[in-house]
Scaffold this motif. Sequence first.
Motif, mmCIF file in Angstrom:
data_model
loop_
_atom_site.group_PDB
_atom_site.id
_atom_site.type_symbol
_atom_site.label_atom_id
_atom_site.label_comp_id
_atom_site.label_asym_id
_atom_site.label_seq_id
_atom_site.Cartn_x
_atom_site.Cartn_y
_atom_site.Cartn_z
ATOM 1 N N VAL A 155 -55.200 -2.541 19.371
ATOM 2 C CA VAL A 155 -55.203 -0.960 19.686
ATOM 3 C C VAL A 155 -54.273 -0.835 20.678
ATOM 4 O O VAL A 155 -53.830 -1.880 21.776
ATOM 5 N N LYS A 156 -53.664 0.244 20.792
ATOM 6 C CA LYS A 156 -52.507 0.655 21.917
ATOM 7 C C LYS A 156 -53.266 1.647 22.833
ATOM 8 O O LYS A 156 -54.018 2.232 22.563
ATOM 9 N N PHE A 171 -46.532 3.958 34.401
ATOM 10 C CA PHE A 171 -47.732 3.433 33.749
ATOM 11 C C PHE A 171 -47.440 2.343 32.699
ATOM 12 O O PHE A 171 -46.302 2.232 32.622
ATOM 13 N N THR A 172 -48.317 1.468 32.653
ATOM 14 C CA THR A 172 -47.981 0.526 31.688
ATOM 15 C C THR A 172 -48.930 0.528 30.238
ATOM 16 O O THR A 172 -50.168 0.947 30.240
ATOM 17 N N SER A 173 -48.120 0.878 29.277
ATOM 18 C CA SER A 173 -48.611 0.596 28.002
ATOM 19 C C SER A 173 -48.768 -0.600 27.301
ATOM 20 O O SER A 173 -47.977 -1.281 27.363
ATOM 21 N N ALA A 205 -58.965 3.493 28.433
ATOM 22 C CA ALA A 205 -57.827 2.670 28.909
ATOM 23 C C ALA A 205 -58.272 1.143 28.938
ATOM 24 O O ALA A 205 -59.505 1.146 28.589
ATOM 25 N N PHE A 206 -57.448 0.449 29.354
ATOM 26 C CA PHE A 206 -58.042 -0.950 29.572
ATOM 27 C C PHE A 206 -57.543 -1.381 31.106
ATOM 28 O O PHE A 206 -56.828 -0.877 31.851
ATOM 29 N N ALA A 263 -48.692 -7.241 23.770
ATOM 30 C CA ALA A 263 -47.450 -6.690 24.533
ATOM 31 C C ALA A 263 -47.405 -5.476 25.368
ATOM 32 O O ALA A 263 -48.531 -5.026 25.505
ATOM 33 N N PHE A 264 -46.728 -5.493 26.223
ATOM 34 C CA PHE A 264 -46.713 -4.259 26.870
ATOM 35 C C PHE A 264 -45.356 -3.708 27.389
ATOM 36 O O PHE A 264 -44.347 -4.457 27.059
ATOM 37 N N THR A 265 -45.372 -2.437 28.050
ATOM 38 C CA THR A 265 -43.951 -2.085 28.429
ATOM 39 C C THR A 265 -44.516 -0.940 29.655
ATOM 40 O O THR A 265 -45.483 -0.358 29.621
#
Length: 129
Positions: free
Chosen positions: A84-85, A71-73, A123-124, A59-61
């Motif tokens: 993991v978020k 930014f993208t979470s 981060a990823f 999932a992302f927002t």
Amino acid sequence: MPAQIPAVDYLVLGNEPHLQVWRCDDCSAAYFDRRNGCARCFGTAFTRQPVASEGVVRAFTRVERGAKEPFTSVVVDLGEGVHVKANLRGVDDPNLITPDFKVRMFTYVVGTDDEGTEAVAFAFEPVGS
């Protein structure tokens, strides 16, 4: 190399930075923060274990309002019941994020104190970048 401290307890720094979880000895549920009891089975024994540094976005927002820079979470599935978020770097166009988008963890310095000690977060980024 300056001294470094992880921004969160479950980030392990060193030659191969990685995340680790507390895994319930009875049912294998995984938690990033230490627990006194398992929410799934009420077990009270846990073992610290490393988790994969690569996974897929579930999932992302995209956050564009109120942030210095958009930014993208993301929520990343690391396998074995671990999610993991974190933030996703290296992708400015959210249309490029597809189902099962493959990512890997990396670390970066978020700040340095007056004594030169660096705070390190994770981060990823897309696999292959």
